[in-house]
Write an enzyme that holds these catalytic residues in place. Structure first.
Site, PDB file in Angstrom:
ATOM      1  N   SER A 198      37.225  13.771  35.540  1.00 38.59           N
ATOM      2  CA  SER A 198      36.582  12.878  36.270  1.00 38.59           C
ATOM      3  C   SER A 198      37.876  12.146  36.959  1.00 38.59           C
ATOM      4  O   SER A 198      38.597  12.728  37.765  1.00 38.59           O
ATOM      5  CB  SER A 198      35.996  11.697  35.366  1.00 38.59           C
ATOM      6  N   ASP A 304      26.122  17.887  37.388  1.00 38.41           N
ATOM      7  CA  ASP A 304      26.904  16.550  37.239  1.00 38.41           C
ATOM      8  C   ASP A 304      26.146  15.648  38.371  1.00 38.41           C
ATOM      9  O   ASP A 304      26.299  15.910  39.514  1.00 38.41           O
ATOM     10  CB  ASP A 304      28.407  16.964  37.411  1.00 38.41           C
ATOM     11  N   HIS A 335      27.825  15.587  33.498  1.00 36.33           N
ATOM     12  CA  HIS A 335      29.318  15.042  33.419  1.00 36.33           C
ATOM     13  C   HIS A 335      29.849  15.144  31.942  1.00 36.33           C
ATOM     14  O   HIS A 335      30.214  14.201  31.362  1.00 36.33           O
ATOM     15  CB  HIS A 335      29.403  13.548  34.114  1.00 36.33           C
TER      16      HIS A 335
END
Length: 647
Positions: A198, A304, A335
């Site tokens: 991320s 995601d 995610h």
């Protein structure tokens, strides 16, 4: 698929013993052959744990002195005694204090001397005994670092880059945050690999895009390639907050007190209009792909909805254009870190990747297929290249059907119009469930049931000519696989995984830092449709992608909507559908008005990358369908949950 292995804490010791015995039985020539795998030869319990503060040469908080970022280091003690230098695996993160890392939200902890006692995740436990140093960097403005968070801007990227420079002898570090005693990195050969999920992976992208010397590889997981595309797509706002909220979320308490000016710059530079301003251009790493010298091992979830697949498509294509060595894993999850959806294979592959890129071991990973794609939960396929070399775009055209808003999709040019009214209460799940039913909020177009499998790989584009009734309007375009399947439930809280109570161990432990983590399993859902690619736009950007303008009601506009990259096989018997609608509930914010929009179908197309191109599509939509089309509503996963997204 590799055999699944359960590791325990004693496995590395057993492996080392076997290796020692085997080496003793080898001939001298064989015993000194080039190694193909780093082995756990070094003590983790006796590893050196230290902290330095690297001078970034920036003054982000405006206090009149350059900012220092905290760098926590865990490295094997034995190589230093032997005069050997080690490579570095580095994770630069804003989350080490505020929020934690990994599925168990681990934070850094420190001993009485201020040295790291627990480093989140398994990287140090696993790789330090194998002869790597692990470096955890607190981004500027977070945890024990000076400066301010600027959400992917110069401070974020250059504070991490400064650490790579220090590891290669080009920057200054100190033994304390405010002192004058310097520290050198003579223990490393400077060869650095950055990894992270991320925001952490985003920083790896950004640092690689500077072309910094010494950075040999990056492993961005669920990472951003352009911060504008995290908050907007073609002017349409994806979230109800901006980077100022995110900066405040991760800032250390003292940074919040001293970084008001930076917060104001984030507010002013990122207007909620969706206009493409200078600060957004600064946070777009794609144009600098030509400067990337590091190899890239990219991992992302096809579903995601936090860091969306658009980031993958544009970054991957730009890197390919400039000849960057690449590898990719694409899962069915949202995610989620690969440690939590394919753990044994991930640790093994990552180990081999770092051995090849940082230690120079010829272990063959560079000659293996470039892509691993999860086709069904826990069932993976490989491709020698990605997208496959015979992938070519085909231009699909919608046409009016016998019922309003329910049309066909094929290669021949259609005619007529389709009209829908934006309903912000409905989502892509609602549209797809009623794909064969006239509803006022969408226009849907589907192929006949396919006679053979049809694979999509890459990024699609939908071009529409549409007439609005109001000065503001948002558009959504989605591609949908219509047919029964079992998929990872990416809309559930675990985004495709369920966390269990059992633990498995990946490396060595100390009293303060366990290498044992909770196991997971696939969380699945039986569905009758799967949304496989999405795109959104503010119709006001039809003339200028960087600036929205009010629409003229009754005047037609032409706009091309970029859809996210995907890799999906529509099986024989299923149908492929294109749905065009307004607000996609909880995935984009609604416009100020409630527009009715009319599509000119003769000037509406979808350019879709198929393996085999238009010929494959024609073959799949000809002949006798494998099964009959489904009748009635088509169930999918639940509507994705709306929340403040944190990358």
């Amino acid at each position: 698929m590799p055999t699944r292995m359960r590791f325990t804490i004693w496995r590395p010791f057993a492996t080392a013993a076997v290796v020692t015995l085997t080496a003793a039985l080898l001939t001298p020539a064989a015993a000194h052959a080039t190694p193909r795998e780093s082995l756990p030869r070094y003590s983790y319990d006796d590893a050196i744990r230290e902290a330095v503060w690297v001078d970034t040469r920036l003054d982000g908080d405006g206090d009149g002195r350059t900012d220092r970022v905290a760098v926590d280091i865990v490295r094997p003690r034995e190589p230093a005694r032997q005069g050997r230098k080690v490579p570095v695996i580095m994770d630069a993160s804003p989350y080490y204090s505020c929020c934690g890392r990994g599925n168990e939200s681990q934070r850094k902890t420190y001993d009485a001397q201020g040295n790291v006692d627990r480093m989140p995740l398994f990287y140090d436990n696993y790789f330090v005994p194998r002869g790597y140093a692990f470096v955890g960097v607190d981004l500027a403005g977070t945890n024990r670092s000076d400066g301010c968070v600027d959400v992917g801007g110069r401070s974020d990227v250059l504070s991490a880059k400064a650490v790579v420079d220090w590891l290669n002898g080009r920057a200054t570090a100190y033994t304390t945050r405010t002192g004058t005693t310097t520290a050198t990195a003579g223990w490393t050969d400077g060869r650095t690999g950055m990894i992270g999920k991320s925001w952490d992976g985003t920083i790896a992208n950004g640092v690689a895009a500077t072309g910094v010397k010494g950075l040999k590889t990056i492993v961005p997981i669920s990472a951003i390639s352009s911060w504008y595309d995290y908050y907007f797509q073609q002017g349409a706002p994806l979230y109800d907050s901006g980077p100022d909220w995110l900066a405040n979320y991760v800032d250390s308490p003292d940074a919040r007190a001293r970084c008001a000016a930076v917060q104001r710059e984030l507010v002013d530079g990122a207007p909620r209009t969706g206009d493409l301003t200078g600060p957004w251009s600064e946070r777009d790493y794609v144009p600098d792909a030509s400067r990337v010298k590091a190899s890239v091992f990219l991992v992302h979830g096809l579903q995601d909805l936090n860091v969306r697949m658009k980031h993958v498509g544009q970054w991957w294509d730009a890197l390919a254009e400039h000849g960057v060595e690449r590898k990719i894993w694409l899962s069915q999850t949202g995610h989620v870190d690969p440690f939590d959806f394919r753990r044994a294979a991930w640790v093994d592959t990552l180990h081999r990747w770092f051995d090849h890129e940082l230690l120079g071991y010829d272990n063959g990973i560079d000659r293996e297929p470039v892509a691993d794609v999860e086709r069904h939960p826990d069932r993976w396929e490989t491709s020698k290249s990605w997208p496959p070399k015979d992938t070519r775009p085909a231009t699909l055209r919608p046409a009016a059907g016998e019922q309003p808003g329910v049309g066909t999709l094929g290669l021949r040019k259609g005619g007529g119009t389709a009209t829908f009214t934006d309903d912000p209460a409905l989502s892509e799940t609602d549209w797809a469930a009623a794909v064969d039913t006239p509803t006022p909020a969408k226009a849907a177009f589907a192929t006949v049931p396919l006679s053979r499998d049809l694979r999509l790989a890459g990024s699609s584009r939908v071009t529409v000519t549409v007439t609005p009734t109001t000065p503001t309007a948002h558009l959504s375009a989605v591609l949908v696989d219509l047919g029964p399947d079992t998929v990872r439930d990416y809309a559930a809280s675990g985004e495709g995984v369920t966390t269990l109570t059992d633990r498995t161990c990946w490396g060595l432990s100390t009293a303060g830092d366990s290498a044992c983590f909770k196991e997971t399993r696939a969380d699945t859902a039986a569905v009758e449709h799967t949304v496989l690619s999405r795109g959104w736009a503010d119709l006001g950007t039809h003339a200028d992608p960087g600036r929205g303008v009010p629409l003229t009601p009754g005047k037609a506009c032409k706009i091309t909507v970029d859809l996210a990259a995907t890799d999906h096989v529509v099986p024989a018997g299923h149908r492929l559908a294109l749905i065009v609608a307004g607000t996609d509930k909880d995935l984009i914010d609604p416009p100020a008005d409630t527009p009715t929009l009319t599509l000119d179908l003769s000037r509406t197309t979808a350019r879709v990358p198929f393996v085999g191109g238009a010929r494959a599509f024609a073959a799949a939509t000809a002949g006798t369908p494998a099964t009959a089309a489904h009748s009635g509503p088509l169930d999918g996963v639940a509507v994705p949950r709306h929340a403040h997204r944190v990358p």
